[in-house]
Design an enzyme around this catalytic site. Structure first.
Site, short mmCIF file in Angstrom:
data_model
loop_
_atom_site.label_atom_id
_atom_site.label_comp_id
_atom_site.label_asym_id
_atom_site.label_seq_id
_atom_site.Cartn_x
_atom_site.Cartn_y
_atom_site.Cartn_z
N ARG A 15 20.78 1.07 -26.27
CA ARG A 15 21.26 -0.16 -26.33
C ARG A 15 23.03 0.41 -25.81
NH1 ARG A 15 25.97 -2.64 -26.36
NH2 ARG A 15 25.30 -2.77 -28.87
N ASP A 16 23.64 0.45 -26.80
CA ASP A 16 24.82 0.84 -26.49
C ASP A 16 24.77 2.53 -25.84
OD1 ASP A 16 27.73 0.46 -25.92
OD2 ASP A 16 27.85 0.06 -28.24
N HIS A 207 29.76 -1.73 -36.43
CA HIS A 207 30.12 -0.98 -35.58
C HIS A 207 30.69 -0.43 -35.07
CE1 HIS A 207 27.54 -0.43 -31.03
NE2 HIS A 207 29.12 -1.09 -31.01
N HIS A 209 33.25 2.78 -33.05
CA HIS A 209 33.51 3.50 -32.42
C HIS A 209 34.19 4.33 -32.71
CE1 HIS A 209 31.45 1.23 -28.92
NE2 HIS A 209 31.17 0.90 -29.79
N CYS A 240 31.99 0.63 -24.59
CA CYS A 240 32.09 -0.49 -23.69
C CYS A 240 32.56 -1.07 -22.67
CB CYS A 240 32.59 -2.13 -24.77
SG CYS A 240 33.09 -3.82 -24.24
N ASN A 249 30.18 5.87 -30.11
CA ASN A 249 29.81 5.42 -31.36
C ASN A 249 29.73 6.08 -31.66
OD1 ASN A 249 28.24 2.25 -30.53
ND2 ASN A 249 27.94 2.86 -28.82
#
Length: 312
Positions: A15-16, A207, A209, A240, A249
């Protein structure tokens, strides 16, 4: 201090990691990568986001991906949902858990969701009601909690109010996101310590980064404050689309290796993760950011140089 002996790592690359890549990855490739990740020992993988295809074209095949993967009973599948329609799609696709999108500041929320933070939270109410009539679990998130690229530091009073409103919604599982890598260990310990004291009933995850190279130090700081649940992305992919300079990340192989070197178990096969990471690094070299892929594990020893005889 009692140090936990194990942590949970949720893999978010599908996803990210993929959402900000300029190259569209085929549905078949996504399915193959997720199948490989599910064989690494993860207990949870964030597989996609049910956003509008125009918002993030990379994830327009969310349902097809979920229908195509080889599911395992021991791996929970999580997805991001922005609204009720996204939740309906997630339920139909058989997702185990969804995470709601929320920003700590109005500026980031307007950029990300086109509405202010507390207005966005009001729209969570029908999602929570709908989820109660299904088997799906709903979790929350607070993006840019450790620093907003538009507003800077977020007041603890605002963070506290967001947590309170999550509780009012019946949501007790909240992800604390350092969306643009503005955190540092002192800030992490202060914020996490304060909100854990205020709301001991909440379960927090992190979460992180690695925008400024602080992610693992921040993970350790969160761990020392009692957090044992972390997101990461294989090969360090991610970012993002709605925040300036938001790079990837923390790499899964970095956080797994780092904690296990500290004697904290993850239950994940690091060698398998590294193999997947190398393949992704070869395919997306510009977007990969992983120390372990560059330097190898601490246990990867080298032949010692032999002593050479002196001449003369």
């Amino acid at each position: 201090m009692n140090i936990p002996k194990e942590i949970i790592i949720t893999e978010v690359c599908p996803r990210d990691g993929f959402q900000s890549l300029p190259e569209i990855i085929s549905t078949e490739d996504k399915i193959e990568i997720i199948n490989q990740l599910m064989n690494c020992g993860y207990s949870q993988i964030e597989v996609t986001s049910f956003v509008h295809p125009k918002a993030i074209p990379q994830l327009k095949d969310a349902s097809e991906v979920l229908n195509g993967i080889n599911r395992r009973k021991d791996v929970k599948l999580r997805a991001l949902v922005p609204n009720l329609k996204g939740l309906e799609r997630a339920i139909e696709a058989g997702v185990d858990k969804v995470k709601l999108m929320l920003s700590a500041t109005d500026s980031h929320s307007l950029s990300n969701a086109n509405r202010k933070t507390f207005d966005a939270m009001k729209e969570f109410e029908p999602l929570v009601t709908r989820a109660q009539h299904s088997s799906i679990i709903v979790s929350g998130s607070i993006s840019v909690i450790f620093g907003c690229p538009y507003e800077g530091d977020v007041p603890i009073e605002r963070i506290s109010e967001i947590c309170k409103r999550y509780i009012d919604l019946g949501i007790y599982d909240i992800s604390l996101a350092d969306t643009t890598g503005m955190a540092n260990p002192v800030k992490v310990k202060r914020i996490v310590g304060q909100i854990r004291d205020l709301y001991p009933e909440l379960k927090f995850s992190m979460h992180l980064h690695n925008t400024r190279g602080m992610a693992f130090a921040n993970a350790v700081a969160g761990f020392e404050e009692g957090i044992t649940d972390f997101d990461s992305s294989v090969a360090g992919l991610g970012g993002c689309p709605y925040a300036p300079n938001a790079s990837g990340n923390i790499a899964s192989e970095d956080i797994i290796h780092g904690f296990e070197e500290m004697g904290v178990q993850t239950g994940i096969d690091l060698d398998k993760v590294i193999l997947i990471g190398k393949a992704l690094q070869e395919r997306f070299p510009v977007y990969s950011n992983s120390f372990i892929l560059k330097a190898g594990k601490c246990s990867d020893l080298h032949l010692a140089p032999k002593c050479q005889e002196k001449i003369g």
